[in-house]
Design a protein around this motif. Structure first.
Motif, PDB file in Angstrom:
ATOM      1  N   GLU A  70       8.787  -2.628  -3.131  1.00  0.00           N
ATOM      2  CA  GLU A  70       7.944  -3.665  -2.523  1.00  0.00           C
ATOM      3  C   GLU A  70       8.795  -4.806  -1.962  1.00  0.00           C
ATOM      4  O   GLU A  70       8.588  -5.264  -0.831  1.00  0.00           O
ATOM      5  N   LYS A 122       2.266   2.993  -2.259  1.00  0.00           N
ATOM      6  CA  LYS A 122       1.988   3.904  -3.375  1.00  0.00           C
ATOM      7  C   LYS A 122       0.537   4.344  -3.452  1.00  0.00           C
ATOM      8  O   LYS A 122       0.184   5.217  -4.262  1.00  0.00           O
ATOM      9  N   GLU A 123      -0.341   3.744  -2.642  1.00  0.00           N
ATOM     10  CA  GLU A 123      -1.762   4.068  -2.703  1.00  0.00           C
ATOM     11  C   GLU A 123      -2.023   5.479  -2.167  1.00  0.00           C
ATOM     12  O   GLU A 123      -1.434   5.890  -1.162  1.00  0.00           O
ATOM     13  N   THR A 124      -2.899   6.218  -2.833  1.00  0.00           N
ATOM     14  CA  THR A 124      -3.213   7.589  -2.424  1.00  0.00           C
ATOM     15  C   THR A 124      -4.710   7.751  -2.188  1.00  0.00           C
ATOM     16  O   THR A 124      -5.524   6.998  -2.743  1.00  0.00           O
ATOM     17  N   VAL A 125      -5.040   8.720  -1.358  1.00  0.00           N
ATOM     18  CA  VAL A 125      -6.429   9.076  -1.057  1.00  0.00           C
ATOM     19  C   VAL A 125      -6.553  10.586  -1.209  1.00  0.00           C
ATOM     20  O   VAL A 125      -5.667  11.332  -0.773  1.00  0.00           O
ATOM     21  N   ALA A 181      -1.947   5.857   3.467  1.00  0.00           N
ATOM     22  CA  ALA A 181      -1.510   4.542   3.932  1.00  0.00           C
ATOM     23  C   ALA A 181      -0.039   4.559   4.329  1.00  0.00           C
ATOM     24  O   ALA A 181       0.342   4.028   5.384  1.00  0.00           O
ATOM     25  N   SER A 235      -0.614  10.352   0.426  1.00  0.00           N
ATOM     26  CA  SER A 235      -0.197   8.967   0.698  1.00  0.00           C
ATOM     27  C   SER A 235      -0.579   8.607   2.131  1.00  0.00           C
ATOM     28  O   SER A 235       0.278   8.457   3.013  1.00  0.00           O
ATOM     29  N   PHE A 243       0.788  -1.237   0.000  1.00  0.00           N
ATOM     30  CA  PHE A 243       0.000   0.000   0.000  1.00  0.00           C
ATOM     31  C   PHE A 243       0.821   1.288   0.000  1.00  0.00           C
ATOM     32  O   PHE A 243       0.230   2.367   0.080  1.00  0.00           O
TER      33      PHE A 243
END
Length: 448
Positions: A200, A94-97, A107, A105, A92
């Motif tokens: 990762e 690289k996951e963005t909100v 997460a 970022s 997670f």
């Protein structure tokens, strides 16, 4: 001494800061792929200091509710949390909100806070746990702490993070005086080498290291050969058994110390009473000062002090400085000089070398000897001696406080975090707000 116990103590100490140290060395690969960019280090500094709520809670529990905290269970929770958090980062990071209309970022930042909480709290839980074992294993634990910085750095070097190649770049300049003329300007341009494996994979490696730490802690608690290395069978969960009417027994007496007379009048109520309150204050001031310099103040300007001398000087200083930490612990294992005068002299000498390094960072991008081949060698040797000397001081203080009992080691961890916090508070505005330091170009150094 048990070789197995030494190995387990080293692996246990390795888990203390391996996750945060690993995150820092991976920044050059992470930053280009997240919306925060190079503001991320500033956010990480804030999150790490916020995570000091963990050691604060543990210290207050030991002070006001002695015996209420199950130290062994707390360490299991801490290591398990670190293992899970680093594993989730691999999926997670690289996951963005979208927050307030911009991608964030979330997460990465949340998981980083949990990693910082794990590592900061380890200072006030891992160290006191070492009271379960004989004093010589504390030095091995400190070697493991040094490995927690060295191992991620070596893996990052294998990964190729931050490796720069200088390549010729040409620019065409049009100049008009009375006629048009085309001027070609050639200069070296820094190009970062692609990583040999992804971020990762690196995070999964960190998770595996935390899991190894968990297994080492499990064996330290239950392996039969380790049980024979316990100095006192009655000493469990970091406290002595409760006395009658719920009142706690006095602090466990230290084991026989060859540097201390067998019968010595108590100088204070601290630990065994071997040191006066002024000496205790002196020890803790040095501990706070040394950790401020080595954990936050000088690392925050390492790139500024080394990069003007070239990319090789920077990577060599970072790697050899990481090696110097466990080397200092190894030296302290065989030559433990506990003299308070020697400790002060070594602290002053190491601090003077640190002042030289800071001066070179302030003078960046044109520090002393920047155009001389000896400049890179001098700055690398300065970093090696700085870490070597002050790491030795930290180990000796740890050995001294170990002989003063469990509560002394709890305060040792708390002061370590306090020194790091004060160093971060001092350097954050200078580096991130006021831009007091100027980066050097690893390929183009133009100084008089």
């Amino acid at each position: 001494m048990s070789l197995l116990t030494h190995l387990l103590a080293c692996l246990f100490g390795m888990g203390s800061w391996v996750s945060i140290n690993g995150l820092w060395v991976e920044l050059p690969l992470i930053v280009p792929q997240i919306p925060e960019g190079w503001y991320l280090p500033s956010y990480l500094s804030i999150l790490i200091q916020m995570a000091n709520v963990g050691p604060l809670f543990i210290t207050l529990m030991h002070r006001f509710r002695p015996g209420a905290l199950n130290e062994t269970a707390a360490i299991y929770v801490i290591i398990s949390l670190g293992t899970v958090a680093t594993f989730l980062l691999g999926f997670f990071w690289k996951e963005t909100v979208v927050v307030a209309g911009a991608p964030r970022s979330v997460a990465l930042l949340v998981l980083t806070f949990f990693l910082a909480l794990v590592d900061c709290t380890s200072s006030v839980t891992f160290l006191p746990f070492m009271m379960h074992l004989k004093p010589q294993y504390l030095t091995t634990y400190f070697i493991g702490e040094g490995v927690s910085g060295l191992l991620p750095a070596l893996v990052a070097l294998i990964q190729g993070v931050g490796v720069v190649h200088c390549k010729n770049s040409t620019h065409h300049l049009n100049q008009t005086f009375h006629t048009f003329s085309n001027v070609v300007e050639t200069e070296l341009q820094a190009q970062y080498q692609p990583a040999n494996f992804s971020a990762e994979v690196f995070f999964f490696f960190l998770s595996a290291m935390m899991f190894v730490c968990l297994l080492a802690f499990l064996l330290l608690n239950y392996h039969p050969s380790v049980a024979r290395e316990h100095p006192n069978k009655r000493y469990t969960n970091g406290i002595k058994e409760a006395c009658q009417k719920g009142r706690m027994c006095n602090e466990q007496r230290s084991m026989i110390d060859p540097y201390r007379p067998a019968r010595q009048r108590r100088k204070s109520s601290f630990g065994t009473g071997a040191y006066s309150w002024w000496q205790v204050f002196y020890i803790f001031v040095i501990l706070s000062w040394v950790n401020a310099l080595t954990n936050t103040v000088l690392p925050s300007v390492q790139s500024y002090s080394c990069m003007p001398y070239g990319n090789n000087a920077y990577h060599l200083s970072a790697t050899l400085a990481a090696v110097s930490n466990p080397v200092a612990c190894f030296i302290a294992m065989f030559v433990p000089i506990r003299s308070l005068v020697f400790m002060g002299a070594l602290t002053v000498t190491g601090s003077a070398v640190g002042a030289f390094i800071m001066s070179m960072a302030v003078l960046s991008p044109c520090p002393l000897l920047v155009n001389d081949t000896s400049g890179g060698a001098v700055i690398v040797l300065a970093w090696v001696f700085f870490i070597l000397s002050l790491s030795y001081v930290k180990v000796i203080i740890g050995l001294i406080l170990r002989d003063e009992g469990h509560s002394a080691l709890v305060w040792c961890g708390a002061v370590v975090q306090l020194g790091s916090l004060l160093g971060a508070i001092t350097m954050f505005p200078l580096v991130s707000v006021y831009d007091f330091f100027t980066s050097g170009d690893p390929c183009n150094t133009k100084c008089p």
